[in-house]
Design an enzyme around this catalytic site. Structure first.
Site, PDB file in Angstrom:
ATOM      1  N   HIS A  36       0.515   2.656   8.953  1.00  0.00           N
ATOM      2  CA  HIS A  36       0.955   1.371   9.225  1.00  0.00           C
ATOM      3  C   HIS A  36      -0.218   0.268   9.786  1.00  0.00           C
ATOM      4  O   HIS A  36      -1.013   1.070  10.467  1.00  0.00           O
ATOM      5  CB  HIS A  36       2.089   1.122  10.349  1.00  0.00           C
ATOM      6  CG  HIS A  36       3.465   1.750   9.936  1.00  0.00           C
ATOM      7  ND1 HIS A  36       4.373   2.436  10.599  1.00  0.00           N
ATOM      8  CD2 HIS A  36       4.079   1.974   8.605  1.00  0.00           C
ATOM      9  CE1 HIS A  36       5.289   2.844  10.011  1.00  0.00           C
ATOM     10  NE2 HIS A  36       5.089   2.596   8.769  1.00  0.00           N
ATOM     11  N   CYS A  37      -0.142  -0.522   8.979  1.00  0.00           N
ATOM     12  CA  CYS A  37      -1.294  -1.721   9.150  1.00  0.00           C
ATOM     13  C   CYS A  37      -1.088  -2.652  10.147  1.00  0.00           C
ATOM     14  O   CYS A  37       0.168  -2.901  10.750  1.00  0.00           O
ATOM     15  CB  CYS A  37      -1.437  -2.337   8.006  1.00  0.00           C
ATOM     16  SG  CYS A  37      -2.985  -3.445   7.834  1.00  0.00           S
ATOM     17  N   GLU A  74       6.513   2.211   0.860  1.00  0.00           N
ATOM     18  CA  GLU A  74       6.584   3.547   0.697  1.00  0.00           C
ATOM     19  C   GLU A  74       5.742   4.081  -0.127  1.00  0.00           C
ATOM     20  O   GLU A  74       5.089   5.317   0.102  1.00  0.00           O
ATOM     21  CB  GLU A  74       7.898   4.093   0.657  1.00  0.00           C
ATOM     22  CG  GLU A  74       9.198   3.624   1.397  1.00  0.00           C
ATOM     23  CD  GLU A  74       8.712   4.321   2.745  1.00  0.00           C
ATOM     24  OE1 GLU A  74       8.079   5.218   2.984  1.00  0.00           O
ATOM     25  OE2 GLU A  74       9.451   3.520   3.721  1.00  0.00           O
ATOM     26  N   HIS A 104       2.112   4.599   1.866  1.00  0.00           N
ATOM     27  CA  HIS A 104       2.325   5.759   2.418  1.00  0.00           C
ATOM     28  C   HIS A 104       1.919   7.292   1.450  1.00  0.00           C
ATOM     29  O   HIS A 104       1.065   8.017   1.902  1.00  0.00           O
ATOM     30  CB  HIS A 104       3.593   6.331   3.114  1.00  0.00           C
ATOM     31  CG  HIS A 104       3.923   5.257   4.243  1.00  0.00           C
ATOM     32  ND1 HIS A 104       2.848   5.209   5.274  1.00  0.00           N
ATOM     33  CD2 HIS A 104       5.000   4.693   4.564  1.00  0.00           C
ATOM     34  CE1 HIS A 104       3.405   4.369   6.199  1.00  0.00           C
ATOM     35  NE2 HIS A 104       4.782   4.276   5.957  1.00  0.00           N
ATOM     36  N   CYS A 116       0.461  -7.981   5.772  1.00  0.00           N
ATOM     37  CA  CYS A 116       0.291  -6.491   5.085  1.00  0.00           C
ATOM     38  C   CYS A 116       1.477  -5.976   4.813  1.00  0.00           C
ATOM     39  O   CYS A 116       2.226  -5.973   5.878  1.00  0.00           O
ATOM     40  CB  CYS A 116      -0.948  -5.758   5.506  1.00  0.00           C
ATOM     41  SG  CYS A 116      -1.035  -4.317   4.675  1.00  0.00           S
TER      42      CYS A 116
END
Lengths: 450, 179
Positions: free
Chosen positions: B140-141, B131, B134, B146
């Site tokens: 998102h990877c 979080e 973000h 990750c």
């Protein structure tokens, strides 16, 4: 640069539009929202969307009617319908009209995420297919798969070849040579790259929990199972499962594994429904599996199932200048992590690193550099910063004896001393049984030094 | 070094936070500190669902915290939701300052009935870093190693890594240069 997928969310409730938009923005999609069918059609006139999430019940033109219109306009459109109340008849009608799927509010985040990702991945793979066929000459490497030695170039070539197929791969190599990195490289260069690479360390899993871990369990399957749980094979659906230390698994697990590999089907513990999963298997071991097969410890049928295509990783000592490339990489990694400004190694340290035997391979090198960075107070790593064990080993006198017996005697003596004369450990390291070791101790008249 | 405030709200598992703070500092290079947040989040509660609306908690945090210098990660023990979904593990302001996570569904007891403190710690670390990522604008990877990989189920939280990958770390460092 990767293309951003475009999503359109059509729902008359502002709170639903906003929360879906916020949820999908975190995935990096480009999002447009519309509060009714008319607005959605206007947006669609400006350009197509990769995926549309559509509420069925809206004032004015319903979601179902909009679905039909959009499909006339763009037959390839992926449309997922959302509704507050599920009914079999409306679901059937939606699917017959060309919807990709149908979900009920409030939506399970796992279900929504997978539905959208799977739909987009299928579309993206279709788009990429032609490019993939022609373009890949070089493999994409995980961050720390490093080295330009001829042996590693051969490994990269094998990774390139096998990643374009769905063949089961067996990775062989000593501890610390980077077997998991090779598995990762195969995965990220394959068509399964958008789906997970699930790592299972078989050696670390007690047999008692293995079944639930691999196959999952249903709610209420055993005392305390309050919630359904997916197993590793289910998690690997669409992707790759990496079974590390495969040589350690018990006979019982070998049978179960063989069955799952053959059928790609299993049941969760306490479940009655057979679950299908589309996974690719990559296994790895530092043991000689064929010896285990010959001694009856590993099933022959499973061995042949796993050993379809094998890649053997060289020990670090056989990789020449890769040692220095890796040392440099780890130096940068740990200097940055520890906020230190250490730029290089001095000549003596380089010489020692080149000459050392590195029995623990890349892992040992990484640990040595990490420790050196911790204790180094200058801007260059010197010999004194390297771990004592490394230095001691390098300074060992070269072998002067010429006969095999003399070398064997010296080697056994060294292994025994390294293991504090623990016979079991020494025998294991020498890869002989304890009786043979006792016989050799007796033959060479070896004694524990005080 | 960037300061990150871990802000427990009506929280009683301080032992957990004390146990994970050194790991968090080591993994992320941020300077985490625990500062309990004394705010009233009753209005975020939905009696109908028996859960707290995470978007509303974020709004209450934004209204009540005036510290401009740090990122703030709220931590609650309650189950969280956003209106369209059955639950969320957390929520963040994308490229903002505030985020919130819940440990409700990070307890292994919730799934198998068996307590596993180590698993709870690993999951909490991952959710906090996720979080927080973000709030640095990270999306998102694709890399499963990750911590920024999306995880909408606990199984996905468990199989992803607990570090930022090279690319995500670079993006955070670029952001930090502008602060």
């Amino acid at each position: 640069m990767e293309k951003k997928n475009k999503l359109l969310i059509v729902d008359d409730e502002a709170i639903i539009r906003q929360s879906l938009k916020a949820w999908f923005l975190e995935d990096g999609y480009e999002i447009d929202i519309a509060e009714n069918a008319e607005e959605a059609l206007k947006l669609y006139e400006k350009g197509k969307y990769d995926l549309i999430l559509l509420d069925i019940k809206m004032p004015g033109m319903s979601g179902m009617d909009l679905l039909v219109k959009l499909k006339e306009f763009d037959p390839d459109a992926i449309i997922i319908l959302i509704t507050a109340y599920a009914s079999v008849s409306s679901a059937v009608k939606a699917l017959k009209s060309g919807a990709y799927d149908y979900i009920t509010k409030p939506i399970d985040p796992d279900e929504l995420s997978h539905l959208v990702k799977n739909a987009l991945n299928q579309k993206n793979l279709k788009d990429e297919n032609i490019q993939l066929k022609n373009s890949i000459e070089e493999i994409i490497k995980p961050d720390n798969l490093i080295g330009n030695s001829p042996k590693m170039k051969e490994v990269y070539s094998l990774i390139h070849t096998v990643s374009q197929t769905d063949t089961t791969v067996l990775i062989l190599g000593d501890s610390g040579t980077g077997k998991e990195l090779v598995a990762k490289a195969i995965h990220i260069n394959s068509k399964r790259k958008y789906f997970p690479l699930v790592v299972v360390n078989c050696g670390a899993l007690p047999e008692s929990i293995l079944e639930s871990e691999l196959f999952g369990h249903e709610k209420g399957a055993f005392t305390g199972a309050h919630y359904k749980r997916k197993g590793k094979f289910e998690m690997a659906n669409g992707g790759t499962i990496f079974l590390d230390e495969i040589g350690t698994i018990s006979q019982k697990v070998q049978i179960e594994l063989l069955r799952v590999i053959e059928t790609k089907e299993f049941m969760r513990v306490g479940g009655s429904e057979s679950i299908k999963s589309d996974f690719r298997i990559i296994a790895a071991t530092n043991e000689n599996l064929l010896n285990l097969v010959n001694s009856g410890q590993f099933r022959e049928d499973l061995y042949y199932r796993l050993n379809v295509f094998s890649i053997t990783l060289p020990p670090l000592r056989e990789r020449g200048d890769d040692i220095l490339l890796l040392a440099d990489y780890f130096l940068k990694k740990y200097s940055s992590a520890m906020n230190k400004k250490i730029s290089s190694f001095d000549k003596e340290a380089i010489k020692f690193m080149r000459e050392y035997y590195w029995p623990g391979n890349v892992r040992e090198l990484e640990n040595a550099i990490e420790r050196a960075v911790v204790i180094c107070h200058k801007d260059i790593i010197t010999l004194d910063d390297l771990p004592f064990k490394v230095i001691q080993n390098v300074k060992e006198e070269p072998l002067t004896e010429r006969s095999l017996d003399a070398i064997e005697k010296k080697h056994i003596q060294k292994i025994l001393e390294d293991n504090n004369w623990n016979i079991s450990k020494s025998a294991e390291e020498l890869q002989i049984d304890r009786v043979t070791l006792y016989n050799k101790i007796k033959k060479y008249g070896l004694r524990k030094n005080n | 070094m960037t300061r990150v405030i871990l802000a427990p709200i009506n929280f009683d598992s301080y032992e957990l936070l004390n146990e994970i703070i050194s790991d968090l500092n080591e993994i992320s290079k941020f300077e985490f500190e625990i500062t309990p947040l004394n705010i009233d989040i009753k209005e975020a509660y939905s009696a109908e669902r028996g859960q707290y609306n995470s978007t509303q908690i974020l709004r209450i945090m934004i209204e009540n915290i005036r510290d401009e210098s740090s990122k703030v990660v709220g931590i609650v023990k309650y189950d969280l939701f956003i209106p369209v979904l059955t639950y969320v593990f957390g929520e963040a302001q994308l490229d903002g300052k505030f985020s919130i996570i819940s440990i409700f569904r990070l307890h292994e007891e919730f799934y198998s009935g068996k307590s596993d403190n180590n698993l709870l710690k690993q999951r909490t670390i991952k959710e906090i870093l996720h979080e927080l990522g973000h709030t640095f604008g990270l999306i998102h990877c694709k890399d499963w190693d990750c911590v920024m990989h999306s995880s909408s189920s606990i199984e996905e939280v468990d199989i992803k890594g607990k570090n930022y990958c090279f690319n995500c770390r670079q993006k955070i460092e670029e952001k930090l240069r502008y602060y």
